[in-house]
Structure formats: structure tokens, C-alpha cells
Design an enzyme around this catalytic site. Sequence first.
Site, PDB file in Angstrom:
ATOM      1  N   PHE A 270       0.820  -1.135   0.077  1.00  0.00           N
ATOM      2  CA  PHE A 270       0.009  -0.061   0.099  1.00  0.00           C
ATOM      3  C   PHE A 270       0.731   1.329  -0.164  1.00  0.00           C
ATOM      4  O   PHE A 270       1.896   1.255   0.864  1.00  0.00           O
ATOM      5  CB  PHE A 270      -0.938   0.168   1.209  1.00  0.00           C
ATOM      6  CG  PHE A 270      -2.036  -1.043   1.218  1.00  0.00           C
ATOM      7  CD1 PHE A 270      -3.007  -0.863   0.507  1.00  0.00           C
ATOM      8  CD2 PHE A 270      -2.059  -2.081   2.196  1.00  0.00           C
ATOM      9  CE1 PHE A 270      -4.317  -1.791   0.544  1.00  0.00           C
ATOM     10  CE2 PHE A 270      -3.026  -2.980   2.200  1.00  0.00           C
ATOM     11  CZ  PHE A 270      -4.024  -2.717   1.500  1.00  0.00           C
ATOM     12  N   ASP A 271       0.445   2.426  -0.805  1.00  0.00           N
ATOM     13  CA  ASP A 271       0.940   3.626  -0.526  1.00  0.00           C
ATOM     14  C   ASP A 271       0.133   4.025   0.637  1.00  0.00           C
ATOM     15  O   ASP A 271      -0.722   3.349   1.114  1.00  0.00           O
ATOM     16  CB  ASP A 271       0.529   4.514  -1.733  1.00  0.00           C
ATOM     17  CG  ASP A 271       0.901   5.928  -1.690  1.00  0.00           C
ATOM     18  OD1 ASP A 271       1.786   6.187  -1.084  1.00  0.00           O
ATOM     19  OD2 ASP A 271       0.084   6.755  -2.193  1.00  0.00           O
TER      20      ASP A 271
END
Length: 268
Positions: A7-8
Amino acid sequence: MKLAVVFDSAGTLVKVKRIVKEIKTQKFLCDRLTVDIVDEKVGRALVIIKDDPLEVIDKEDPEKLITELLKEVNWGISYCNKPIDKEGIFKDKKTKVKELQDTLNIMKRFKIQTGYGSAIIVDTLSGVIEYTITTGGCVFPEVPETIRKLKELGVKVFIASGDRKEFIKRLAELTGVDEKYIMPEAHQEQKRDLVLNLKKEGYYVIMVGDAANDVPAMLESDLSVVTLQNGTVSKKALETAKIRIYNIKEIVDICEDLIKIKKAKKNK
């Protein structure tokens, strides 16, 4: 099936508030992704200040040059539009700390969970600081439950972000991501390399993001996902991603479907 999700943070796990000030016009910009601003001109770099803005910016002399401040703090390049000249980051002789304090003071009016982050956008070829930025945010309410369900499925969960270390450590605490699986202050190549290394270890890798600095990792992932939950998204990320989602919890369904497909193939 060995499954990993990278995930960003900003815009993906966190509802981001971002105050951007254009130095030339002295105007504050609405709904602009900093990486998109960088992409508008070759030679621009997004330079993050790795230390807590409340400690190194808030009480600093407003008349001090930002370039002088950078010599005293920890900083890094989070994103850039190559080619750049790193020496150009220190050439600005006009832009003062007050410009960073202006965005920080606005952000302090909001109640946030993650802590603050400060940054500048520099035209490294001309040596001019063009924008100052302060960020902060709150975790999307669905995120902790989403992370918990992914772990129950046996999915390894990572956070790879350009945000400063303390910001991402706090995010990991709030969401339940193991601290050993976070990569703070990561530029686009580091995100890409994380995906490539996970693939070498035999993982099927899903990259989830919403900005241009996620694109290299998206291109190398087995499945790229862009999230529209924050309301703003980079055109590059939108065009690159194979799947669009409108709520982060949809990642659980995607992983469950992949696991079912793998089991069905194994049972044939």
C-alpha cells in the site's frame, strides 16, 4: 498461494489534507497532488523534511532561508522529474522559512491522526523553490478492519510511502501493519524494487496506490490497483492500474477471489 499487498499511504490508507503554497503567486492551491505538480516541469524535485515540522520549522526564525534550514535537518528526495541537479536544491537565495510556516499554521487548524509532514518543490535546474507543502491526515475508517482481514487470509501487508518515518510508523500503529513491513521515505524506484524483490521471493504482488510515484511499482506488480477513495488521483496512476476501487475494503474481496482461483486450479 503467497500473496502480498503493498500500500501507498497518502490517499490510499489515509484521507490526506494537503496545504500547497505557490511561492510566485503567494496563493494556496486546492486539490493538487504534489507529484502531479512535479511532473509539470523537467528538473523539479519533491524534497521532504524528515524531521518533525513542529520541532524544526514551527519555532524557527521566519526570515531564515529554507536552503539554510535544509543544511541543518534531515531531508530526502521523495519524487522527481528527471534529469535533476541535486546541487540546485541549495541555490535558492530568496525563499524563507515563513513560507513553510504558512502552510504548517493552516494545517494545525485541523485535527489529524498521523502527525505533520513538510516538503518543498524545487526547480533544481534553476535553483528556485517554487512551492511549500504541509501534509497531515486521518486513516480511512475501513483500513484497520481491512488490514486485519488481509492478515487472516494469510496476506503479507506492506506500506511503502514517500512520507517521513515517524508519519509512517504512526500509521502502522493505527492500522495494525507490522513495523518491519513498512518502507518510509521511499521514492518511486524503492517502491518498484520492493515489488520486484517480493516477486523474486515467490509472492503474487498487488500494488495499491493513487499517485504518479506509485506507477513504477504498479508496472512491475502482478496486479495494480488505483484507489479513488480520497477524491483526487493522478492521471498516470489511473491509466496504469488494471483495477479501480472506490473503498479500500474492496482489496479484501480481490484477495479472496485470487485465493479461490488458485485453489480451483490446484484441485483440477
